[in-house]
Design a protein around this motif. Structure first.
Motif, PDB file in Angstrom:
ATOM      1  N   ALA A  55     -38.414-100.016  23.559  1.00  0.00           N
ATOM      2  CA  ALA A  55     -39.439 -99.723  22.557  1.00  0.00           C
ATOM      3  C   ALA A  55     -39.136 -98.394  21.861  1.00  0.00           C
ATOM      4  CB  ALA A  55     -40.821 -99.688  23.202  1.00  0.00           C
ATOM      5  N   TYR A  56     -38.760 -97.383  22.618  1.00  0.00           N
ATOM      6  CA  TYR A  56     -38.434 -96.081  22.038  1.00  0.00           C
ATOM      7  C   TYR A  56     -37.236 -96.193  21.095  1.00  0.00           C
ATOM      8  CZ  TYR A  56     -41.652 -93.207  24.875  1.00  0.00           C
ATOM      9  OH  TYR A  56     -42.766 -92.601  25.423  1.00  0.00           O
ATOM     10  N   ARG A  57     -36.215 -96.967  21.507  1.00  0.00           N
ATOM     11  CA  ARG A  57     -35.037 -97.166  20.637  1.00  0.00           C
ATOM     12  C   ARG A  57     -35.448 -97.829  19.325  1.00  0.00           C
ATOM     13  NH1 ARG A  57     -32.051 -98.520  25.294  1.00  0.00           N
ATOM     14  NH2 ARG A  57     -32.458-100.716  24.920  1.00  0.00           N
ATOM     15  N   GLU A  58     -36.316 -98.831  19.416  1.00  0.00           N
ATOM     16  CA  GLU A  58     -36.789 -99.540  18.219  1.00  0.00           C
ATOM     17  C   GLU A  58     -37.560 -98.588  17.307  1.00  0.00           C
ATOM     18  OE1 GLU A  58     -37.411-102.477  15.455  1.00  0.00           O
ATOM     19  OE2 GLU A  58     -36.070-102.538  17.178  1.00  0.00           O
ATOM     20  N   LEU A  59     -38.443 -97.781  17.872  1.00  0.00           N
ATOM     21  CA  LEU A  59     -39.213 -96.814  17.085  1.00  0.00           C
ATOM     22  C   LEU A  59     -38.291 -95.777  16.438  1.00  0.00           C
ATOM     23  CD1 LEU A  59     -42.229 -96.309  19.493  1.00  0.00           C
ATOM     24  CD2 LEU A  59     -42.368 -97.155  17.142  1.00  0.00           C
ATOM     25  N   GLU A  60     -37.252 -95.400  17.159  1.00  0.00           N
ATOM     26  CA  GLU A  60     -36.302 -94.434  16.612  1.00  0.00           C
ATOM     27  C   GLU A  60     -35.525 -95.052  15.447  1.00  0.00           C
ATOM     28  OE1 GLU A  60     -33.191 -91.024  18.139  1.00  0.00           O
ATOM     29  OE2 GLU A  60     -33.965 -92.492  19.567  1.00  0.00           O
ATOM     30  N   SER A  61     -35.127 -96.311  15.595  1.00  0.00           N
ATOM     31  CA  SER A  61     -34.375 -96.963  14.517  1.00  0.00           C
ATOM     32  C   SER A  61     -35.243 -97.175  13.279  1.00  0.00           C
ATOM     33  CB  SER A  61     -33.785 -98.293  14.986  1.00  0.00           C
ATOM     34  OG  SER A  61     -34.782 -99.279  15.096  1.00  0.00           O
ATOM     35  N   GLN A  62     -36.553 -97.285  13.474  1.00  0.00           N
ATOM     36  CA  GLN A  62     -37.476 -97.443  12.352  1.00  0.00           C
ATOM     37  C   GLN A  62     -37.913 -96.101  11.770  1.00  0.00           C
ATOM     38  OE1 GLN A  62     -40.776-100.036  13.312  1.00  0.00           O
ATOM     39  NE2 GLN A  62     -39.435-101.577  14.197  1.00  0.00           N
ATOM     40  N   GLY A  63     -37.520 -94.996  12.409  1.00  0.00           N
ATOM     41  CA  GLY A  63     -37.815 -93.668  11.876  1.00  0.00           C
ATOM     42  C   GLY A  63     -39.162 -93.090  12.292  1.00  0.00           C
ATOM     43  N   TYR A  64     -39.813 -93.688  13.285  1.00  0.00           N
ATOM     44  CA  TYR A  64     -41.116 -93.177  13.726  1.00  0.00           C
ATOM     45  C   TYR A  64     -40.982 -92.047  14.741  1.00  0.00           C
ATOM     46  CZ  TYR A  64     -43.639 -96.869  11.345  1.00  0.00           C
ATOM     47  OH  TYR A  64     -44.164 -97.689  10.390  1.00  0.00           O
ATOM     48  N   ILE A  65     -39.894 -92.072  15.505  1.00  0.00           N
ATOM     49  CA  ILE A  65     -39.682 -91.018  16.503  1.00  0.00           C
ATOM     50  C   ILE A  65     -38.230 -90.557  16.440  1.00  0.00           C
ATOM     51  CG2 ILE A  65     -41.477 -91.937  18.039  1.00  0.00           C
ATOM     52  CD1 ILE A  65     -39.237 -92.923  19.905  1.00  0.00           C
ATOM     53  N   TYR A  66     -37.951 -89.429  17.089  1.00  0.00           N
ATOM     54  CA  TYR A  66     -36.581 -88.951  17.244  1.00  0.00           C
ATOM     55  C   TYR A  66     -36.416 -88.436  18.662  1.00  0.00           C
ATOM     56  CZ  TYR A  66     -38.533 -84.237  16.582  1.00  0.00           C
ATOM     57  OH  TYR A  66     -39.266 -83.090  16.707  1.00  0.00           O
ATOM     58  N   SER A  67     -35.188 -88.431  19.127  1.00  0.00           N
ATOM     59  CA  SER A  67     -34.901 -87.988  20.492  1.00  0.00           C
ATOM     60  C   SER A  67     -34.048 -86.734  20.474  1.00  0.00           C
ATOM     61  CB  SER A  67     -34.144 -89.075  21.258  1.00  0.00           C
ATOM     62  OG  SER A  67     -34.925 -90.223  21.362  1.00  0.00           O
ATOM     63  N   GLN A  68     -34.280 -85.898  21.468  1.00  0.00           N
ATOM     64  CA  GLN A  68     -33.445 -84.718  21.677  1.00  0.00           C
ATOM     65  C   GLN A  68     -32.897 -84.794  23.091  1.00  0.00           C
ATOM     66  OE1 GLN A  68     -35.818 -81.247  20.839  1.00  0.00           O
ATOM     67  NE2 GLN A  68     -35.257 -81.284  18.682  1.00  0.00           N
ATOM     68  N   LYS A  69     -31.600 -84.770  23.194  1.00  0.00           N
ATOM     69  CA  LYS A  69     -30.927 -84.894  24.478  1.00  0.00           C
ATOM     70  C   LYS A  69     -31.489 -83.873  25.466  1.00  0.00           C
ATOM     71  CE  LYS A  69     -26.961 -86.889  26.084  1.00  0.00           C
ATOM     72  NZ  LYS A  69     -27.094 -88.306  26.312  1.00  0.00           N
ATOM     73  N   GLY A  70     -31.945 -84.358  26.604  1.00  0.00           N
ATOM     74  CA  GLY A  70     -32.455 -83.485  27.656  1.00  0.00           C
ATOM     75  C   GLY A  70     -33.885 -83.020  27.462  1.00  0.00           C
ATOM     76  N   LYS A  71     -34.476 -83.297  26.299  1.00  0.00           N
ATOM     77  CA  LYS A  71     -35.842 -82.835  26.039  1.00  0.00           C
ATOM     78  C   LYS A  71     -36.843 -83.977  25.910  1.00  0.00           C
ATOM     79  CE  LYS A  71     -34.641 -78.463  23.952  1.00  0.00           C
ATOM     80  NZ  LYS A  71     -34.825 -77.549  22.846  1.00  0.00           N
ATOM     81  N   GLY A  72     -36.380 -85.135  25.455  1.00  0.00           N
ATOM     82  CA  GLY A  72     -37.274 -86.279  25.340  1.00  0.00           C
ATOM     83  C   GLY A  72     -37.390 -86.811  23.930  1.00  0.00           C
ATOM     84  N   SER A  73     -38.427 -87.624  23.724  1.00  0.00           N
ATOM     85  CA  SER A  73     -38.679 -88.241  22.422  1.00  0.00           C
ATOM     86  C   SER A  73     -39.904 -87.606  21.779  1.00  0.00           C
ATOM     87  CB  SER A  73     -38.909 -89.742  22.588  1.00  0.00           C
ATOM     88  OG  SER A  73     -37.755 -90.367  23.102  1.00  0.00           O
ATOM     89  N   PHE A  74     -39.841 -87.467  20.459  1.00  0.00           N
ATOM     90  CA  PHE A  74     -40.892 -86.799  19.710  1.00  0.00           C
ATOM     91  C   PHE A  74     -41.267 -87.628  18.489  1.00  0.00           C
ATOM     92  CE2 PHE A  74     -38.411 -83.717  21.973  1.00  0.00           C
ATOM     93  CZ  PHE A  74     -39.318 -82.789  22.447  1.00  0.00           C
ATOM     94  N   VAL A  75     -42.514 -87.465  18.039  1.00  0.00           N
ATOM     95  CA  VAL A  75     -42.980 -88.149  16.831  1.00  0.00           C
ATOM     96  C   VAL A  75     -42.303 -87.506  15.631  1.00  0.00           C
ATOM     97  CG1 VAL A  75     -44.988 -88.651  15.387  1.00  0.00           C
ATOM     98  CG2 VAL A  75     -45.198 -88.703  17.878  1.00  0.00           C
ATOM     99  N   HIS A  76     -41.744 -88.342  14.784  1.00  0.00           N
ATOM    100  CA  HIS A  76     -41.088 -87.850  13.570  1.00  0.00           C
ATOM    101  C   HIS A  76     -42.170 -87.388  12.597  1.00  0.00           C
ATOM    102  CE1 HIS A  76     -38.248 -87.662  10.266  1.00  0.00           C
ATOM    103  NE2 HIS A  76     -37.297 -87.779  11.160  1.00  0.00           N
ATOM    104  N   PRO A  77     -42.072 -86.167  12.053  1.00  0.00           N
ATOM    105  CA  PRO A  77     -43.070 -85.710  11.088  1.00  0.00           C
ATOM    106  C   PRO A  77     -43.138 -86.662   9.891  1.00  0.00           C
ATOM    107  CG  PRO A  77     -41.602 -83.928  11.711  1.00  0.00           C
ATOM    108  CD  PRO A  77     -41.032 -85.184  12.282  1.00  0.00           C
ATOM    109  N   VAL A  78     -44.346 -86.948   9.456  1.00  0.00           N
ATOM    110  CA  VAL A  78     -44.554 -87.886   8.352  1.00  0.00           C
ATOM    111  C   VAL A  78     -44.254 -87.210   7.028  1.00  0.00           C
ATOM    112  CG1 VAL A  78     -46.218 -89.379   7.188  1.00  0.00           C
ATOM    113  CG2 VAL A  78     -46.338 -89.076   9.651  1.00  0.00           C
ATOM    114  N   GLU A  79     -43.419 -87.868   6.265  1.00  0.00           N
ATOM    115  CA  GLU A  79     -43.110 -87.384   4.919  1.00  0.00           C
ATOM    116  C   GLU A  79     -43.331 -88.540   3.966  1.00  0.00           C
ATOM    117  OE1 GLU A  79     -39.057 -86.092   5.018  1.00  0.00           O
ATOM    118  OE2 GLU A  79     -39.409 -84.796   6.742  1.00  0.00           O
TER     119      GLU A  79
END
Length: 125
Positions: free
Chosen positions: A55-79
């Motif tokens: 699910a996280y990979r899918e959200l990342e591919s759609q641009g809703y979230i981004y991941s930072q190695k070792g820190k986790g996944s974060f909500v992508h700021p809305v633009e």
């Protein structure tokens, strides 16, 4: 945070993607907010961590979230999208959906009420 329907025909990861998108779109989850870790959320929802990861990979591919190695996944700021091609695609899809809704009997007033709901107002403002 939310519930998933294990009896639904829709795969759990898709339900999870939809729920998280809804939380992001409705500003419950804010830009740059850290999402629960895969393990954390898997324990919370009592589902396989691989499902969360998918699910996280899918959200990342759609641009809703981004991941930072070792820190986790974060909500992508809305633009607001400046991509005219993407905006035109969404407009065309909306036109099709509106035409189908009207054909099936939904009134323009009901559509407007739904739009107000999405914008954050009450259904009967």
């Amino acid at each position: 945070m939310f519930e998933l329907d294990i009896r639904s025909r829709k795969p759990i990861y898709e339900q999870l993607v939809e729920k998280l998108k809804e939380l992001i779109i409705n500003d419950v989850l804010k830009g740059d907010e850290k999402l629960p870790s895969v393990r954390e959320l898997a324990q919370q929802l009592t589902i396989n961590p691989n499902t969360i990861q998918k699910a996280y990979r899918e959200l990342e591919s759609q641009g809703y979230i981004y991941s930072q190695k070792g820190k986790g996944s974060f909500v992508h700021p809305v633009e607001k999208s400046e991509n005219k091609e993407e905006l035109n695609k969404v407009r065309e899809e909306l036109k099709k959906l509106f035409a189908e809704a009207i054909y099936l009997g939904i009134t323009t007033e009901e559509i407007q009420a739904m739009l107000r709901e999405v914008e954050g107002g009450e259904p009967n403002d």
